[in-house]
Scaffold this motif. Structure first.
Motif, mmCIF file in Angstrom:
data_model
loop_
_atom_site.group_PDB
_atom_site.id
_atom_site.type_symbol
_atom_site.label_atom_id
_atom_site.label_comp_id
_atom_site.label_asym_id
_atom_site.label_seq_id
_atom_site.Cartn_x
_atom_site.Cartn_y
_atom_site.Cartn_z
ATOM 1 N N THR A 74 -18.410 11.114 14.349
ATOM 2 C CA THR A 74 -19.517 11.404 14.027
ATOM 3 C C THR A 74 -20.351 10.935 14.997
ATOM 4 O OG1 THR A 74 -18.503 8.349 15.332
ATOM 5 C CG2 THR A 74 -18.143 8.772 12.796
ATOM 6 N N CYS A 75 -21.733 11.007 13.982
ATOM 7 C CA CYS A 75 -23.198 11.262 14.796
ATOM 8 C C CYS A 75 -23.610 10.125 16.135
ATOM 9 C CB CYS A 75 -24.201 11.029 13.987
ATOM 10 S SG CYS A 75 -24.242 12.124 12.324
ATOM 11 N N ILE A 76 -23.978 10.917 17.268
ATOM 12 C CA ILE A 76 -24.558 10.332 17.953
ATOM 13 C C ILE A 76 -25.872 10.033 18.582
ATOM 14 C CG2 ILE A 76 -24.334 10.152 20.797
ATOM 15 C CD1 ILE A 76 -21.420 11.705 20.559
ATOM 16 N N ARG A 77 -26.294 8.492 18.411
ATOM 17 C CA ARG A 77 -27.562 8.437 18.413
ATOM 18 C C ARG A 77 -27.777 7.583 20.088
ATOM 19 N NH1 ARG A 77 -27.547 11.391 15.603
ATOM 20 N NH2 ARG A 77 -28.070 11.246 13.249
ATOM 21 N N ASP A 78 -28.487 7.495 19.818
ATOM 22 C CA ASP A 78 -29.656 6.599 21.514
ATOM 23 C C ASP A 78 -30.037 5.599 20.987
ATOM 24 O OD1 ASP A 78 -30.867 7.355 24.834
ATOM 25 O OD2 ASP A 78 -30.511 5.721 24.016
ATOM 26 N N TYR A 79 -28.772 4.396 21.069
ATOM 27 C CA TYR A 79 -29.790 2.912 20.647
ATOM 28 C C TYR A 79 -30.547 2.274 21.661
ATOM 29 C CZ TYR A 79 -26.927 4.901 16.378
ATOM 30 O OH TYR A 79 -26.032 5.075 15.298
ATOM 31 N N ILE A 80 -31.533 1.650 20.653
ATOM 32 C CA ILE A 80 -32.337 0.905 21.978
ATOM 33 C C ILE A 80 -33.139 0.163 21.316
ATOM 34 C CG2 ILE A 80 -34.763 2.995 21.291
ATOM 35 C CD1 ILE A 80 -35.677 2.203 24.068
ATOM 36 N N ASN A 81 -32.998 -0.906 22.390
ATOM 37 C CA ASN A 81 -33.113 -2.491 21.739
ATOM 38 C C ASN A 81 -34.586 -2.601 21.808
ATOM 39 O OD1 ASN A 81 -34.274 -4.996 22.718
ATOM 40 N ND2 ASN A 81 -32.241 -5.804 22.121
ATOM 41 N N VAL A 82 -34.796 -2.823 20.413
ATOM 42 C CA VAL A 82 -36.077 -3.020 19.715
ATOM 43 C C VAL A 82 -37.547 -3.711 21.009
ATOM 44 C CG1 VAL A 82 -35.912 -5.059 18.700
ATOM 45 C CG2 VAL A 82 -37.424 -3.250 17.738
ATOM 46 N N VAL A 83 -36.862 -4.873 20.925
ATOM 47 C CA VAL A 83 -37.945 -5.363 22.634
ATOM 48 C C VAL A 83 -37.841 -5.116 23.916
ATOM 49 C CG1 VAL A 83 -38.247 -7.973 23.743
ATOM 50 C CG2 VAL A 83 -37.202 -7.752 21.452
ATOM 51 N N ASP A 84 -36.970 -4.066 23.812
ATOM 52 C CA ASP A 84 -37.082 -3.240 24.986
ATOM 53 C C ASP A 84 -38.785 -1.688 25.060
ATOM 54 O OD1 ASP A 84 -35.863 -4.437 27.463
ATOM 55 O OD2 ASP A 84 -33.807 -3.035 26.250
ATOM 56 N N LEU A 85 -37.600 -1.287 23.962
ATOM 57 C CA LEU A 85 -39.261 -0.865 22.826
ATOM 58 C C LEU A 85 -40.212 -1.518 23.061
ATOM 59 C CD1 LEU A 85 -39.364 2.478 21.735
ATOM 60 C CD2 LEU A 85 -39.287 1.336 19.717
ATOM 61 N N ALA A 86 -40.793 -2.413 22.716
ATOM 62 C CA ALA A 86 -41.676 -3.140 22.059
ATOM 63 C C ALA A 86 -42.885 -2.995 23.895
ATOM 64 C CB ALA A 86 -41.752 -4.274 21.553
ATOM 65 N N LYS A 87 -42.335 -3.404 24.241
ATOM 66 C CA LYS A 87 -42.926 -3.734 25.634
ATOM 67 C C LYS A 87 -43.449 -2.468 25.777
ATOM 68 C CE LYS A 87 -40.381 -8.050 27.266
ATOM 69 N NZ LYS A 87 -38.548 -8.205 28.077
ATOM 70 N N ALA A 88 -42.461 -1.624 26.064
ATOM 71 C CA ALA A 88 -42.895 0.034 26.532
ATOM 72 C C ALA A 88 -44.245 0.279 26.140
ATOM 73 C CB ALA A 88 -42.396 1.118 26.100
ATOM 74 N N HIS A 89 -44.762 0.019 24.670
ATOM 75 C CA HIS A 89 -46.210 0.067 23.856
ATOM 76 C C HIS A 89 -46.694 -0.826 24.970
ATOM 77 C CE1 HIS A 89 -43.231 1.147 20.870
ATOM 78 N NE2 HIS A 89 -44.089 1.854 20.600
ATOM 79 N N VAL A 90 -47.089 -2.219 25.268
ATOM 80 C CA VAL A 90 -47.350 -2.636 25.950
ATOM 81 C C VAL A 90 -48.258 -1.906 27.048
ATOM 82 C CG1 VAL A 90 -48.518 -5.182 27.345
ATOM 83 C CG2 VAL A 90 -46.528 -4.733 24.309
ATOM 84 N N VAL A 91 -47.075 -1.509 28.214
ATOM 85 C CA VAL A 91 -47.466 -0.242 29.307
ATOM 86 C C VAL A 91 -48.860 0.620 28.950
ATOM 87 C CG1 VAL A 91 -46.009 0.982 30.719
ATOM 88 C CG2 VAL A 91 -45.134 -1.307 30.078
ATOM 89 N N ALA A 92 -47.885 1.029 27.774
ATOM 90 C CA ALA A 92 -49.105 2.364 26.932
ATOM 91 C C ALA A 92 -50.113 2.232 27.002
ATOM 92 C CB ALA A 92 -48.384 3.022 25.533
ATOM 93 N N VAL A 93 -50.297 1.068 26.225
ATOM 94 C CA VAL A 93 -51.897 0.740 26.292
ATOM 95 C C VAL A 93 -52.033 0.058 27.191
ATOM 96 C CG1 VAL A 93 -52.493 -1.132 25.107
ATOM 97 C CG2 VAL A 93 -51.217 0.186 23.579
ATOM 98 N N SER A 94 -51.769 -0.748 28.251
ATOM 99 C CA SER A 94 -52.250 -1.068 29.601
ATOM 100 C C SER A 94 -53.032 0.267 29.996
ATOM 101 C CB SER A 94 -51.686 -1.803 30.236
ATOM 102 O OG SER A 94 -51.160 -3.047 29.216
ATOM 103 N N ARG A 95 -52.033 2.090 30.258
ATOM 104 C CA ARG A 95 -51.800 2.304 31.010
ATOM 105 C C ARG A 95 -53.215 3.039 30.569
ATOM 106 N NH1 ARG A 95 -49.240 6.360 34.010
ATOM 107 N NH2 ARG A 95 -49.459 8.445 33.229
ATOM 108 N N MET A 96 -53.995 3.101 29.201
ATOM 109 C CA MET A 96 -54.852 4.121 29.058
ATOM 110 C C MET A 96 -56.807 2.960 29.110
ATOM 111 S SD MET A 96 -54.430 6.422 24.967
ATOM 112 C CE MET A 96 -53.296 4.445 25.321
#
Ligand code: WQD
Length: 348
Positions: free
Chosen positions: A231-253
């Motif tokens: 069966t297919c393989i994927r990299d399943y990432i927790n949505v809250v972890d993913l959301a936090k990355a957006h805060v980091v990205a916005v702050s970085r800019m």
């Protein structure tokens, strides 16, 4: 004065979780969403978690005039996080023109209006699908962009190119392209989670709805892939972890820490997990069986893909923290919350 961030698609799955994290990080998120794949009740969930009711307007980003009016009314926005897009690989194969029109026109309107309102920063919700079927795994940001296997994947590739060309032409504009792997899970409060309209395209909502008895059986699309269990393989990432990355990205800019006008980051856990492994991990995490049957392969599916997230870990100082077990348990807690709300409504 809180710094204003426009979140398009902010009542959607990843968008709503990002709105919560932005509020908790002290930003003022504003939401635009046309509710094509979400519902207005998400705003209640955001308020219950944060105590904040963000500015929200029901606008279709393809409607230039309405979008322009929104920016006129809401001055002082410093960055945009653009989630608003159609995002189901299988569906895009059946409805290519809907995907090209929706995902590309929406972005073009935003990019055209940004300089007009002195908005110089955009975070773009991209996807690992831009890599097509990678030749080598794990995937790094330097992995070649290969022909996509679906119109959805092509829209993400085209949008990345459109953004890069626009940034090159518009002095002062900056962009961060976040290539997600497979977002799953729900906020620990179970006040928000993944809630697609109609029959879920994505694996996890289908798993939890099957576990709940809403769907009879999970159909696993293909068990004859070149993977350990077929069966297919994927990299399943927790949505809250993913959301936090957006805060980091916005702050970085906003803090002008980005090293170049356009930066790209893979957001994954670095672990590849098969569909069958998800089914068994779900049982281990919740004690609930998921009846399934094998079905033909789904057109457009990638066989196997998972991230090398070391660049994001090092450069952003961000890392996916949640375990797969906790994440799957959060999916189930959310599905149980939905059933409770549904039963309450039925008995009202
Ligand atoms: C995962 C696996 C299916 C449903 C998603 C988003 C896309 C992008 C990447 C963010 C596949 C199998 C699924 C089912 C199944 N994310 N499956 N039965 O296609 O990898 O893409 O992540 O940008 O927007 O769509 O995710 O959850 O649809 O599928 O067997 O009923 O589960 O074949 O192998 P996908 P998915």
């Amino acid at each position: 004065m809180k710094r204003k961030i426009l979140v398009t698609g902010g009542t959607g799955y990843i968008g709503s979780h990002t709105v919560v994290e932005l509020i908790e990080a002290g930003f003022e998120p504003l939401i635009i969403d046309n509710l094509s794949n979400s519902n207005i009740g998400v705003l209640d969930g955001i308020r219950k978690i944060t105590g904040v009711s963000p500015v929200y307007e029901n606008i279709d980003l393809k409607d230039y005039a309405s979008l322009n009016k929104f920016f006129q009314k809401n001055q002082g926005i410093e960055a945009i996080i653009n989630f608003a897009a159609s995002k189901a690989v299988g569906e895009s194969v059946k409805l290519p023109l809907l995907y090209y029109r929706n995902n590309i026109t929406s972005l073009l309107n935003l990019l055209e209006l940004m300089p007009k309102y002195d908005i110089n920063n955009i975070v773009f919700s991209s996807s690992c699908t831009v890599y097509g079927q990678p030749d080598t795994l794990p995937v790094t940001e330097q992995s070649p962009i290969k022909p996509a296997t679906s119109p959805y994947g092509y829209t993400k590739q085209m949008c990345e190119t459109i953004i890069s060309d626009t940034v090159r032409a518009c002095h002062g504009m900056k962009a961060i392209l976040l290539r997600y792997f497979n977002p799953i899970g729900a906020h620990p409060s179970a006040e928000i989670g993944e809630l697609p309209n109609g029959v879920p395209n994505n694996l996890l909502p289908y798993v939890t709805q099957t576990a709940m008895g809403i769907r009879e059986k999970l159909r696993i699309f293909g068990n004859d892939y070149n993977t350990p269990d077929g069966t297919c393989i994927r990299d399943y990432i927790n949505v809250v972890d993913l959301a936090k990355a957006h805060v980091v990205a916005v702050s970085r800019m906003l803090d002008k820490k980005n090293r170049k006008p356009v930066e790209v980051f893979n957001l994954g856990t670095g672990n590849g997990v098969s569909v069958l492994e998800i089914v068994s991990a779900f049982k281990a995490a919740t004690g609930v069986d998921v009846p399934y049957e094998f079905a033909p392969r789904r057109e457009g599916d990638i066989e196997k893909v998972w991230a090398d997230a070391s660049y994001a870990n090092k450069e952003l100082g961000w890392k996916a923290e949640a375990s797969l077990e906790d994440t799957l348990a959060s999916c189930w807690k959310w599905e149980m919350k939905l059933k409770e709300a549904h039963d309450k409504e039925q008995n009202a």
